[in-house]
Motif scaffolding. Structure first.
Motif, PDB file in Angstrom:
ATOM      1  N   ARG B  18       0.839  -1.205   0.000  1.00 53.87           N
ATOM      2  CA  ARG B  18       0.000   0.000   0.000  1.00 53.87           C
ATOM      3  C   ARG B  18       0.868   1.246   0.000  1.00 53.87           C
ATOM      4  N   VAL B  31      -4.601   6.409   2.877  1.00 56.88           N
ATOM      5  CA  VAL B  31      -3.982   5.125   2.527  1.00 56.88           C
ATOM      6  C   VAL B  31      -4.596   4.632   1.223  1.00 56.88           C
ATOM      7  N   LEU B  32      -3.754   4.265   0.278  1.00 55.79           N
ATOM      8  CA  LEU B  32      -4.232   3.660  -0.962  1.00 55.79           C
ATOM      9  C   LEU B  32      -4.059   2.154  -0.870  1.00 55.79           C
ATOM     10  N   ASN B  33      -5.097   1.434  -1.279  1.00 55.53           N
ATOM     11  CA  ASN B  33      -4.961  -0.022  -1.277  1.00 55.53           C
ATOM     12  C   ASN B  33      -4.036  -0.443  -2.421  1.00 55.53           C
ATOM     13  N   THR B  35      -4.243  -1.736  -5.348  1.00 57.17           N
ATOM     14  CA  THR B  35      -4.556  -1.302  -6.717  1.00 57.17           C
ATOM     15  C   THR B  35      -4.410   0.207  -6.846  1.00 57.17           C
ATOM     16  N   GLY B  36      -4.935   0.924  -5.839  1.00 60.40           N
ATOM     17  CA  GLY B  36      -4.779   2.374  -5.851  1.00 60.40           C
ATOM     18  C   GLY B  36      -3.313   2.766  -5.813  1.00 60.40           C
TER      19      GLY B  36
END
Lengths: 316, 89
Positions: B18, B31-33, B35-36
């Motif tokens: 992440r 927070v980006l997961n 895929t993000g």
């Protein structure tokens, strides 16, 4: 947006948490210098090399003018204002800050406190967390939580179960984020922990050389009970959060936290926030978050909480 | 067609799979997961929404082009609302 593709998490709630945690860090009465034997008049120069703090101590037969000394301990201020007596004036060699103490024990306590304050706030290369540090063999666990989250109680209970209580308040994290050591100071026990410890152990604590009663309980060096810890810089195997903001969790439940969430939650407990802000805290804590797994632990029966931690440590 | 890129006000920290984004001016943390995070890394180079949708399709073969386009649009909209991306002049 659907979960399997792109998702934003977290939010702006970080800052109030940070401010709260930092207030706790500075307001909490702290430490003592193990270099100074208690019960003796301290030497004129007190230095803690680990914190690079230097205080000059002057013994004063009669302090008649306490008004001009910036006193941070209101009870001491009142005492000196109403009853001039023998005291000790501490002056910081660098900042010129002065503190007034009414006993050698107080000199030690203030010096120890200030040494850690220097360590936390004035050394840009030092990374600390407001956390308890416990060790078992060569493995270490950090326990993080807000005030009244049960951090000290859990740390004390783990100590009772054979863990080394390396520190209860400030853990110094190495740059790679894989090990830690406790700040050089005594640990604090609350009076409420007395039943948990048992009367026999409590009495042993009170007879140790570094024991000092405080308004909340006492200060002491666990090493004077246990002997030196097996490892002073344990390899970190877990960061354990108690009462993490916004987390609902069952009693003694053990739940993994993804490293990014752990980073967000750890930053407010770091000294770096005070010096460089959240951006620098994220950067400095990144290795720790990447290398050491983090967990939420629900408050519950102490034996169950200890079992959860021990299970993880044995698996690590 | 607009080309998007990471905002210069944003510090990103890769943690596991992440990414934690911190906006220095607004002081917001996101927070980006995974895929993000991969799309965020792609935005190190200015890209159109169609370019990003192509990245998403390349990583997720099960997606339809329409779904990828709509997900990327929503992603960019959220990042834009948080001032995390800028439009390349």
């Amino acid at each position: 947006m659907v979960g399997h593709t792109c998702e934003l998490q977290g939010g702006a709630a970080t800052i109030p948490v940070m401010q709260q945690a930092m207030t706790v860090l500075h307001a909490k009465p702290v430490p003592q210098a193990s270099a100074l034997p208690l019960g003796r008049i301290p030497p004129h120069e007190v230095a803690l090399s680990s914190a690079d703090s230097l205080w000059r101590v002057e013994s004063c037969d009669s302090i008649r003018d306490p008004i001009h000394v910036p006193i941070h301990d209101s009870s001491t201020a009142t005492e000196f204002a109403t009853s001039p007596q023998q005291g000790w004036l501490l002056t910081h060699a660098v900042s010129g800050e002065r503190r007034l103490c009414d006993s050698p024990d107080k000199v030690v306590q203030v010096t120890e406190f200030q040494a850690i304050a220097d360590l936390v706030s004035r050394h840009p290369h030092v990374l600390t967390l407001h956390a308890a540090l416990l060790g078992r063999d060569d493995r270490g666990v950090i326990v993080v939580g807000p005030q009244q989250s049960g951090k000290s109680t859990l740390a004390t209970a783990l100590w009772r179960q054979g863990w080394s209580l390396l520190g209860d308040d400030v853990a110094v994290i190495n740059a790679a984020g894989v090990s830690a050591e406790a700040a050089p100071r005594r640990v604090s026990l609350r009076s409420g922990s007395r039943p948990l410890l048992g009367e026999e152990l409590w009495q042993r604590i009170t007879s140790t050389p570094s024991f000092m009663p405080t308004a909340e309980g006492c200060l002491f060096h666990p090493a004077e009970i246990d002997g030196p810890p097996a490892v002073r810089h344990p390899r970190l195997v877990a960061v354990v959060f108690l009462a993490r903001r916004g987390v609902q969790i069952g009693p003694a439940e053990w739940r993994s936290i993804n490293p990014a969430e752990a980073l967000l939650s750890l930053a407010p407990y770091s000294n770096v926030v005070l010096q460089g802000g959240m951006a620098e805290a994220f950067e400095r804590l990144q290795p720790l978050a990447n290398h050491v797994p983090a967990f939420d632990l629900g408050r519950g029966p102490l034996e169950d909480m200890i079992a959860a931690i021990t299970r993880h440590v044995h698996l690590s | 067609m607009a080309r998007f890129k990471q905002s210069g006000d944003v510090q990103s920290s890769a943690v596991g799979d992440r990414v934690v984004l911190f906006h220095r001016r607004t002081q917001k943390s996101i927070v980006l997961n995974p895929t993000g995070a991969s799309l965020w890394n792609a935005l190190a180079t200015p890209m159109t929404a169609a370019d990003l949708a192509g990245c998403l399709l390349a990583a997720h073969a099960e997606l339809t082009p329409d779904r990828a386009a709509s997900d990327v649009a929503a992603y960019l909209e959220q990042l834009s609302e948080q001032e995390l991306v800028a439009v390349d002049a």
